[in-house]
Design a protein around this motif. Structure first.
Motif, PDB file in Angstrom:
ATOM      1  N   GLU A 134      -2.362  10.303  41.151  1.00 41.79           N
ATOM      2  CA  GLU A 134      -3.092  10.134  40.575  1.00 41.79           C
ATOM      3  C   GLU A 134      -2.040  10.236  39.054  1.00 41.79           C
ATOM      4  OE1 GLU A 134      -4.535  13.954  40.513  1.00 41.79           O
ATOM      5  OE2 GLU A 134      -6.491  13.615  42.200  1.00 41.79           O
ATOM      6  N   LEU A 137      -1.420   6.330  38.520  1.00 43.99           N
ATOM      7  CA  LEU A 137      -2.263   5.642  37.346  1.00 43.99           C
ATOM      8  C   LEU A 137      -2.733   6.888  35.859  1.00 43.99           C
ATOM      9  CD1 LEU A 137      -5.509   4.260  37.226  1.00 43.99           C
ATOM     10  CD2 LEU A 137      -6.024   6.058  37.798  1.00 43.99           C
ATOM     11  N   TYR A 154      -8.930  -3.425  36.974  1.00 41.34           N
ATOM     12  CA  TYR A 154      -9.293  -2.370  37.593  1.00 41.34           C
ATOM     13  C   TYR A 154      -8.818  -2.371  39.232  1.00 41.34           C
ATOM     14  CZ  TYR A 154     -12.708   0.371  40.203  1.00 41.34           C
ATOM     15  OH  TYR A 154     -14.249   0.857  40.734  1.00 41.34           O
ATOM     16  N   GLU A 155      -8.738  -2.960  39.655  1.00 44.19           N
ATOM     17  CA  GLU A 155      -8.452  -3.358  41.031  1.00 44.19           C
ATOM     18  C   GLU A 155      -7.204  -3.116  41.255  1.00 44.19           C
ATOM     19  OE1 GLU A 155     -11.466  -5.787  40.000  1.00 44.19           O
ATOM     20  OE2 GLU A 155     -10.093  -5.901  39.789  1.00 44.19           O
ATOM     21  N   ARG A 157      -5.853  -0.498  39.013  1.00 42.24           N
ATOM     22  CA  ARG A 157      -5.553   0.545  39.057  1.00 42.24           C
ATOM     23  C   ARG A 157      -6.295   1.207  39.958  1.00 42.24           C
ATOM     24  NH1 ARG A 157      -8.906   1.739  35.816  1.00 42.24           N
ATOM     25  NH2 ARG A 157      -8.611   3.143  34.540  1.00 42.24           N
ATOM     26  N   ASP A 158      -7.176   1.192  40.519  1.00 42.01           N
ATOM     27  CA  ASP A 158      -7.770   1.204  41.879  1.00 42.01           C
ATOM     28  C   ASP A 158      -7.228   1.644  43.207  1.00 42.01           C
ATOM     29  OD1 ASP A 158     -10.163   2.086  43.122  1.00 42.01           O
ATOM     30  OD2 ASP A 158      -9.281   0.615  44.734  1.00 42.01           O
ATOM     31  N   LYS A 162      -5.640   5.591  44.737  1.00 36.48           N
ATOM     32  CA  LYS A 162      -6.201   5.484  46.129  1.00 36.48           C
ATOM     33  C   LYS A 162      -4.936   5.590  47.078  1.00 36.48           C
ATOM     34  CE  LYS A 162     -10.656   4.432  44.436  1.00 36.48           C
ATOM     35  NZ  LYS A 162     -11.927   4.502  44.875  1.00 36.48           N
ATOM     36  N   GLN A 166      -7.358   7.917  50.037  1.00 38.29           N
ATOM     37  CA  GLN A 166      -8.805   7.358  50.100  1.00 38.29           C
ATOM     38  C   GLN A 166      -7.980   6.136  50.513  1.00 38.29           C
ATOM     39  OE1 GLN A 166     -11.033   8.573  46.155  1.00 38.29           O
ATOM     40  NE2 GLN A 166      -9.044   9.297  45.798  1.00 38.29           N
ATOM     41  N   ALA A 168      -8.973   2.103  48.955  1.00 38.63           N
ATOM     42  CA  ALA A 168      -9.502   1.464  47.853  1.00 38.63           C
ATOM     43  C   ALA A 168     -10.575   0.634  47.743  1.00 38.63           C
ATOM     44  CB  ALA A 168      -8.115   0.517  47.600  1.00 38.63           C
ATOM     45  N   GLU A 169     -10.895   0.271  47.191  1.00 39.14           N
ATOM     46  CA  GLU A 169     -12.425  -0.463  47.290  1.00 39.14           C
ATOM     47  C   GLU A 169     -12.015  -1.825  47.825  1.00 39.14           C
ATOM     48  OE1 GLU A 169     -14.803  -0.560  43.791  1.00 39.14           O
ATOM     49  OE2 GLU A 169     -14.682   0.867  43.232  1.00 39.14           O
ATOM     50  N   THR A 170     -10.910  -2.990  47.474  1.00 40.76           N
ATOM     51  CA  THR A 170     -10.518  -4.169  47.636  1.00 40.76           C
ATOM     52  C   THR A 170      -8.971  -3.948  49.635  1.00 40.76           C
ATOM     53  OG1 THR A 170      -8.255  -3.468  47.025  1.00 40.76           O
ATOM     54  CG2 THR A 170     -10.370  -4.868  45.873  1.00 40.76           C
ATOM     55  N   GLY A 173      -6.049  -2.656  49.002  1.00 43.26           N
ATOM     56  CA  GLY A 173      -5.795  -1.899  48.178  1.00 43.26           C
ATOM     57  C   GLY A 173      -5.622  -1.110  48.912  1.00 43.26           C
TER      58      GLY A 173
END
Length: 331
Positions: A134, A137, A154-155, A157-158, A162, A166, A168-170, A173
């Motif tokens: 965290e 970021l 955004y990508e 940072r995500d 994460k 977590q 990541a969305e990509t 990541g």
């Protein structure tokens, strides 16, 4: 066609269907004019590479506190190894290598001095808690560039926030998360052998039979297992994953909790605790960028921002300056 446009076309023509294309980024908090030379993810990589927090990683602990030898890993060399491993996987899977590299280079920017010992201490002291992912970021969003942040996509940072616990969305990541654990478990073994804490032969045969009996073989085995399963569902084969988890437990038992490795951690944590208490009580002495952060985010967050940004050596010198009496000097 401009160089950026050519690269974007090359991505569309050559990357796999699961890759994140730079031309399709969700963008930045503050829109900026496109660069004619570089894609959005290439710009993010460069912004991270040239920032102050990245350079300070060379003087931050990885596992061994301020090691005397020249060949022990620091947080910077760890980051470079993560980047190399992640790029290898991204290229083999035809994912976006530039996005992968940007996330990898930025993933540990928020790490404290004295490694995870420092992180645990700040998490204990800060009422809001503290986690390095965290904080990484926060570094790119609020602290770097004199408090204006790096304004990353955004990508990226995500992927940064994460990378620890977590997904990541990509896919890029997610690759970095795998690269991080592959890098640190193997270079920590290498450093532990160098330090005389363990020998390669100490690693159980049930692990080495699957992963290999050298750093390069283990890394190759772990990377290959992920690559062979393809980009759609990134994972290791069951037997490789089990061997990795067994290796991690072995390292936890023999290195990460080894009294020889951890002998100085208590002192480091006490020092960070003393610095934290002092700055909370004397918030006005913080540099302006952190003092401004105190008004915006609160004193606890601002003090954590300041201490987390310190190198090991800077933290020691700050402690000496505040708490160690100086010898008399005639004026």
């Amino acid at each position: 066609m401009e160089p950026r446009e050519y690269t974007e076309k090359l991505e569309k023509d050559t990357l796999c269907e699961f890759a994140c294309l730079s031309s399709q980024t969700k963008g930045r908090k503050e829109p900026i004019e496109k660069c004619r030379l570089r894609t959005e993810f290439q710009r993010d990589r460069d912004r991270i590479l040239h920032c102050n927090s990245f350079r300070r990683l060379k003087h931050k602990t990885q596992v061994f506190l301020s090691p005397a030898g020249d060949h022990y890993r620091t947080r910077l060399t760890h980051t470079l190894e993560v980047s190399q491993i992640a790029r290898t996987m991204a290229r083999a899977l035809r994912l976006n290598e530039d996005l992968t590299e940007a996330i990898a280079l930025g993933h540990d920017l928020g790490h404290t001095p004295f490694g995870h010992a420092g992180e645990r201490m700040l998490d204990k002291l800060n009422p809001n808690g503290f986690h390095h992912y965290e904080q990484s970021l926060r570094v790119v969003d609020y602290i770097e560039n004199n408090g204006e942040g790096l304004n990353l996509t955004y990508e990226v940072r995500d992927g940064i926030v994460k990378h620890t616990n977590q997904w990541a969305e990509t896919k890029e990541g997610q690759i970095v998360r795998y690269a991080d654990v592959i890098a640190y478990i193997n270079h920590d073994i290498d450093d532990s052998v160098r330090a005389g804490i363990l020998r390669e032969e100490d690693i159980p045969k049930s692990i080495t039979d699957i992963l290999g009996n050298s750093k390069s073989r283990r890394i190759t085995s772990l990377i290959s297992s992920i690559i062979n399963n393809g980009a759609e569902d990134l994972h290791m084969d069951d037997n490789v994953a089990q061997a990795y988890h067994a290796l991690h437990k072995f390292m936890f038992d023999f290195v990460y909790t080894n009294p020889k490795c951890k002998a100085e951690e208590g002192k480091a944590q006490e020092m960070i605790g003393a610095l934290y208490d002092y700055y909370i009580s004397h918030i006005e002495v913080l540099p302006q960028v952190y003092l401004s952060g105190a008004y915006k985010f609160g004193a606890d967050t601002a003090v954590c921002d300041y201490i987390a940004g310190m190198t090991d050596g800077f933290a020691v010198e700050a402690f000496k300056e505040l708490f160690i009496p100086k010898g008399w000097t005639k004026y």
